[in-house]
Write a protein that holds these residues in place. Sequence first.
Motif, short mmCIF file in Angstrom:
data_model
loop_
_atom_site.label_atom_id
_atom_site.label_comp_id
_atom_site.label_asym_id
_atom_site.label_seq_id
_atom_site.Cartn_x
_atom_site.Cartn_y
_atom_site.Cartn_z
N PHE A 80 0.84 -1.20 0.00
CA PHE A 80 0.00 0.00 0.00
C PHE A 80 0.87 1.26 0.00
CE2 PHE A 80 -2.06 3.32 2.61
CZ PHE A 80 -3.13 3.61 1.78
N LEU A 81 1.84 1.33 0.92
CA LEU A 81 2.70 2.51 0.99
C LEU A 81 3.52 2.69 -0.28
CD1 LEU A 81 3.95 2.31 4.69
CD2 LEU A 81 2.36 3.98 3.72
N THR A 82 4.00 1.58 -0.83
CA THR A 82 4.80 1.65 -2.06
C THR A 82 4.00 2.27 -3.19
OG1 THR A 82 6.14 -0.27 -1.45
CG2 THR A 82 6.04 0.29 -3.78
N HIS A 83 2.74 1.86 -3.32
CA HIS A 83 1.93 2.38 -4.43
C HIS A 83 1.45 3.81 -4.17
CE1 HIS A 83 1.87 -1.78 -5.94
NE2 HIS A 83 1.65 -1.20 -7.10
N VAL A 84 1.17 4.15 -2.92
CA VAL A 84 0.82 5.54 -2.62
C VAL A 84 2.00 6.46 -2.96
CG1 VAL A 84 0.34 7.18 -0.76
CG2 VAL A 84 -0.93 5.03 -0.89
N VAL A 85 3.21 6.06 -2.56
CA VAL A 85 4.39 6.86 -2.87
C VAL A 85 4.59 6.94 -4.38
CG1 VAL A 85 6.92 6.88 -2.73
CG2 VAL A 85 5.55 6.46 -0.67
N LEU A 88 2.24 9.47 -5.78
CA LEU A 88 2.63 10.84 -5.44
C LEU A 88 3.89 11.28 -6.19
CD1 LEU A 88 1.94 10.66 -1.61
CD2 LEU A 88 0.65 12.01 -3.29
N LYS A 89 4.72 10.33 -6.57
CA LYS A 89 5.92 10.67 -7.35
C LYS A 89 5.57 11.20 -8.74
CE LYS A 89 9.65 7.95 -5.30
NZ LYS A 89 10.60 9.09 -5.28
N THR A 90 4.36 10.92 -9.22
CA THR A 90 3.96 11.48 -10.51
C THR A 90 3.75 12.98 -10.40
OG1 THR A 90 1.59 11.08 -10.13
CG2 THR A 90 2.86 9.30 -11.14
N ILE A 91 3.64 13.48 -9.18
CA ILE A 91 3.51 14.92 -8.94
C ILE A 91 4.88 15.54 -8.69
CG2 ILE A 91 2.59 16.67 -7.37
CD1 ILE A 91 0.21 14.88 -6.89
N SER A 92 5.67 14.87 -7.82
CA SER A 92 7.00 15.36 -7.47
C SER A 92 7.90 14.16 -7.22
CB SER A 92 6.94 16.26 -6.23
OG SER A 92 8.22 16.70 -5.85
N GLU A 93 8.91 13.99 -8.02
CA GLU A 93 9.75 12.79 -7.99
C GLU A 93 10.40 12.51 -6.64
OE1 GLU A 93 11.46 9.37 -8.89
OE2 GLU A 93 9.99 10.42 -10.14
N PRO A 94 10.88 13.51 -5.88
CA PRO A 94 11.58 13.19 -4.62
C PRO A 94 10.70 12.65 -3.50
CG PRO A 94 12.19 15.38 -5.45
CD PRO A 94 10.99 14.95 -6.20
N ILE A 95 9.37 12.75 -3.63
CA ILE A 95 8.49 12.34 -2.53
C ILE A 95 8.71 10.87 -2.19
CG2 ILE A 95 6.08 11.92 -1.88
CD1 ILE A 95 5.33 14.42 -3.40
N GLY A 96 8.89 10.59 -0.90
CA GLY A 96 8.92 9.22 -0.40
C GLY A 96 10.17 8.42 -0.68
N ASP A 97 11.26 9.05 -1.13
CA ASP A 97 12.49 8.28 -1.41
C ASP A 97 12.99 7.56 -0.16
OD1 ASP A 97 12.57 8.89 -4.07
OD2 ASP A 97 13.96 10.57 -3.87
N MET A 117 6.75 10.49 7.41
CA MET A 117 7.80 10.96 6.52
C MET A 117 7.23 11.41 5.17
SD MET A 117 10.56 7.95 7.41
CE MET A 117 11.84 8.58 6.34
N VAL A 118 6.27 10.66 4.66
CA VAL A 118 5.61 11.05 3.41
C VAL A 118 4.89 12.39 3.59
CG1 VAL A 118 3.85 10.43 1.72
CG2 VAL A 118 5.37 8.67 2.63
N LEU A 119 4.18 12.52 4.72
CA LEU A 119 3.45 13.76 4.98
C LEU A 119 4.41 14.95 5.10
CD1 LEU A 119 0.82 12.40 7.53
CD2 LEU A 119 0.33 13.34 5.25
N ASN A 120 5.57 14.73 5.68
CA ASN A 120 6.56 15.81 5.76
C ASN A 120 7.03 16.21 4.36
OD1 ASN A 120 6.47 15.93 8.55
ND2 ASN A 120 8.16 14.48 8.83
N ASP A 121 7.23 15.23 3.50
CA ASP A 121 7.61 15.54 2.11
C ASP A 121 6.51 16.35 1.43
OD1 ASP A 121 9.97 14.20 2.43
OD2 ASP A 121 9.36 12.40 1.34
N LEU A 122 5.28 15.95 1.65
CA LEU A 122 4.16 16.63 1.00
C LEU A 122 4.02 18.07 1.51
CD1 LEU A 122 1.47 13.79 1.01
CD2 LEU A 122 2.87 14.54 -0.90
N SER A 123 4.28 18.28 2.78
CA SER A 123 4.13 19.62 3.36
C SER A 123 5.13 20.61 2.77
CB SER A 123 4.27 19.56 4.88
OG SER A 123 5.60 19.19 5.25
#
Length: 348
Positions: A80-85, A88-97, A117-123
Amino acid sequence: MNPPTPVMAAKLYIPSPRVKAVHRPRLIERLNEGLDRKLTLISASAGFGKTTLAGAWAAGCPRPLAWLTLDEGDNEVSRFLTHVVAALKTISEPIGDDVLRLLQSERPPSAESMLAMVLNDLSRLAFPFVLVLDDYHVLSARPVTECMNVLLEHAPLSMHLVIVTRENPPFPLGRLRARGHLTELRAADLCFTREEAAEFLREMVGFSLTAGQIASLESRTEGWIAGLQLAALSMRGREDITAFIRAFAGDNRYIVDYLVEEVLERLPEEMRDFLLHTSILDRLHGPLCDAVTGQEGGSARLRHLEEGNFFVVALDDARQWYRYHHLFAEVLSAHLKADRPERAAELH
């Protein structure tokens, strides 16, 4: 190190619009108006055009948009987390690395920690964006649903979440509604209007029906899009269209096959029996259902069916009285008479 979870790229694609899809500007406008709220919920039974509508809106969305179509396999947290990340990478590549690296470690941290960590990237994103989760009703594992509650509760102001589902998600919808954070599109909103039904049927059958024929089909299907589509398929090659429409009911083989495959076969036997036994009733009330079935819990079952969008229509705001969608009731009644004729007489 754990091997990385492979990403299924097809799950990230926005569904292509249908060539002859009915344009629905009134609903597109409502979806656009909801962008400044936290959550948009598109919730209805099978065959109401939820994904088609969401896909048409997403294709022209004025904000960057990530799409993820969920499946049963997403009940495993790492997948689930892998696919959510990945979405989101289709919006911004560095998200969730960092999260993807941790998922491959021998002892990855908790799902909540990685989601933080994902939420911090998104913020840190400098623009508003949208995340669409389609087929949300397939999620049932508690760790995954808890992740989603964390995501919704702590999502940055720049994020708008769209949930497309057959069943209400376990979110605090009452609180979100009261705070003005929720936009809802449900079966009553998704049903085709008379004009939309006319356009749809014209495209499906290749010729125009009379106003009376359209009105009759719209009334019989209650604007249910799949019902209209199946009626149109049944009309092809028929000479007497008026006679067909007059006889169109829940015993139509296409209607029966669809509702059995998409609804009845997906239910546990206990709930399926409840539906069949109460199909003799024109109106449904908890104590009345208990009297007919000889069991208890009728009120709770009716609420569960309503929340799960199982073709149940509320007849009052107090959630006391309901009825089944006309075609659905006819399918249930036909099944009861065919499979358990002696039981039907006993119930009456």
